[in-house]
Design a protein around this motif. Structure first.
Motif, PDB file in Angstrom:
ATOM      1  N   LEU A 322     -26.860 -19.316  16.784  1.00 11.38           N
ATOM      2  CA  LEU A 322     -27.137 -18.482  17.950  1.00 11.38           C
ATOM      3  C   LEU A 322     -26.423 -19.069  19.163  1.00 11.38           C
ATOM      4  N   GLN A 323     -25.242 -18.554  19.431  1.00 10.14           N
ATOM      5  CA  GLN A 323     -24.476 -18.986  20.603  1.00 10.14           C
ATOM      6  C   GLN A 323     -24.855 -18.094  21.781  1.00 10.14           C
ATOM      7  N   ILE A 324     -25.338 -18.705  22.840  1.00  5.62           N
ATOM      8  CA  ILE A 324     -25.883 -17.971  23.973  1.00  5.62           C
ATOM      9  C   ILE A 324     -24.893 -18.011  25.135  1.00  5.62           C
ATOM     10  N   PHE A 325     -24.561 -16.842  25.678  1.00  5.31           N
ATOM     11  CA  PHE A 325     -23.625 -16.750  26.791  1.00  5.31           C
ATOM     12  C   PHE A 325     -24.266 -15.982  27.939  1.00  5.31           C
ATOM     13  N   ASP A 326     -24.208 -16.544  29.139  1.00  4.38           N
ATOM     14  CA  ASP A 326     -24.790 -15.860  30.288  1.00  4.38           C
ATOM     15  C   ASP A 326     -23.743 -15.021  31.017  1.00  4.38           C
ATOM     16  N   GLU A 327     -24.136 -14.455  32.164  1.00  5.05           N
ATOM     17  CA  GLU A 327     -23.304 -13.463  32.851  1.00  5.05           C
ATOM     18  C   GLU A 327     -22.020 -14.056  33.436  1.00  5.05           C
ATOM     19  N   THR A 328     -21.905 -15.386  33.476  1.00  3.17           N
ATOM     20  CA  THR A 328     -20.680 -15.993  34.012  1.00  3.17           C
ATOM     21  C   THR A 328     -19.547 -16.017  32.997  1.00  3.17           C
TER      22      THR A 328
END
Length: 456
Positions: A322-328
């Protein structure tokens, strides 16, 4: 392993990770280690195989194929050897569960290998591990040495008349060798490239003999099934995706790490355990099973992480990376980095993957640099369509997943790169990609030359 206070976790394989010298045989036995082997050796091999089949254990390496069913595909004994090969060539971007498992508690894998070998009538098992992880390779060698000294390996194991040897083999570092038939070729000393199937490994695998190829976590889960029983294992997870699994959270998350939980847990629950997305930011997109699975967004936070639910939602559970990426995070930049990996790691044996991943990489680079056109978006989809289902193995299919799903959910961001002539986001704001865009002038020239038939 991350250790948040919660009752939704199911620490089985990770239960001893925080124990003093958890990798030793002494620590493993103190926690009930090798009780499963003792029980298995009092039963007929067919009984052990049936227990694994009834447990509903599915392959933890990505495909999710029923483990016991896979074992049952072996033909009847003909007097010749048959082999167990354990795929420890963990290479998928974002996947990081097997390495810590082997590093912290290698005896789980060794006991599982012995029980599995007994169940399928194997007398020589192989563990194929990445050569770069030298510390894990050495730890496995030591674990095999300890098991042999304790009488769990070798000749006449525990006085039962059963013999088994385990060979730990270090690979040379190729992503393609994670594909089971390429792994077998590499193990035989050949160049690691996928074989044409059929025949499948169960019929003609290692040295053209019947072979079972399983992932590390799959085999390490076997002792618990034998020791705890089928009902215990099926009490976790869902009806069709039973048991426990390691979920690897990485990226823009407060407490990244390995979270062992029943299959069917949601990302929302896992993020609650991990402290959520990094402070001050919100989830943009994530991968349910590594970079070769279609992307999910915040809309999918409550999708149960089991094989059926994830597939119904349009992706694959894969290796639960589960690679999590935020809005940046620029989704174009992320997908381009993944495609560079797949293009580099393609073995080149089949044209769709060899040429397709190259073209995808070049077009994505052009879009990321702001020099692409709207037609490039159609080129990406058309190229993916020509790769999907036509490649020799799953590498080509997996490489198309982030591209097609990225365009499905974030087409506007791709278009913004084209219309504005640059990335609309600040790359310095993302902790994962803190460097400025590359100079793509050489890439553009090389792409133009390739289109004209000139090699540059």
């Amino acid at each position: 392993m991350a250790t948040p206070p919660a009752s939704t976790l199911a620490p089985v394989l990770s239960a001893q990770w925080d124990a003093d010298r958890s990798w030793t045989l002494e620590t493993y036995e103190a926690g009930g280690g090798y009780d499963g082997l003792r029980r298995a050796l009092t039963q007929e091999p067919a009984t052990v195989l049936a227990a694994v089949k009834d447990s509903g254990l599915r392959g933890r390496g990505g495909a999710g194929f029923p483990t016991g069913l896979k074992w049952s595909f072996l033909p009847k004994p003909d007097g010749g050897p048959r082999y167990l090969v354990i795929n420890a060539d963990e290479s998928e971007p974002g996947t990081c569960k097997d390495i810590p498992l082997m590093l912290a508690t290698p005896q789980y894998l060794i006991e599982g290998a012995i029980i599995t070998s007994y169940a399928i009538g194997c007398h020589h098992a192989f563990i194929y591990v990445r050569g770069e992880v030298l510390h894990v390779y050495r730890r496995l060698l030591r674990a095999v040495e300890e098991a042999r000294a304790a009488g769990y390996l070798g000749t006449d194991i525990m006085g039962t008349g059963y013999d088994l040897e385990i060979t730990v083999h270090a690979g040379a570092g190729a992503y393609i060798c994670g594909e089971e038939t390429a792994l077998l070729d590499s193990l035989e000393g050949l160049r690691g490239q996928p074989r044409l199937k059929p025949p499948f490994p169960a019929v003609a695998g290692l040295y053209a003999r019947p072979t079972v190829v399983n992932n590390v976590e799959s085999i390490a889960s076997v002792p618990g099934i034998v020791r705890g029983g089928v009902d215990w294992f099926r009490s976790m997870g869902t009806e069709r995706s039973s048991g426990h699994g390691l979920f690897s959270l990485s990226g823009h998350v407060t407490r990244p790490g390995q979270y062992e939980a029943p299959l069917g847990i949601t990302l929302r629950e896992l993020l609650d355990l991990a402290g959520g997305v990094r402070e001050g930011h919100e989830l943009k997109f994530w991968t349910p099973g590594g970079s070769s699975t279609p992307l999910f967004t915040a809309e999918h936070l409550d999708i149960p992480l089991d094989y059926e639910s994830v597939a119904t939602a349009g992706s694959m559970l894969g290796t639960r990376a589960l690679q999590i990426f935020d809005e940046t995070t620029c989704v174009v930049r992320a997908i381009t980095r993944w495609m560079e990996f797949y293009a580099h790691e393609s073995c080149g044996k089949c044209t769709p993957c060899r040429e397709g991943t190259y073209w995808l990489k070049q077009v994505l680079r052009r879009i990321e640099a702001g020099t692409g056109t709207m037609d490039d978006l159609d080129v990406l989809l058309d190229t993916c369509e020509n790769i999907l289902g036509r490649a020799f193995c799953a590498l080509g299919d997996g490489a198309t997943s982030p591209v097609t799903s990225g365009l499905q959910y974030f087409r506007a961001e791709f278009e913004a790169h084209i219309t504005s002539g640059a990335c609309p986001l600040d790359p310095a704001a993302s902790a994962l990609f803190p460097y400025p865009p590359r100079d793509s002038s050489h890439d553009a020239v090389r792409l133009a030359g390739r289109m004209a038939g000139t090699v540059l």
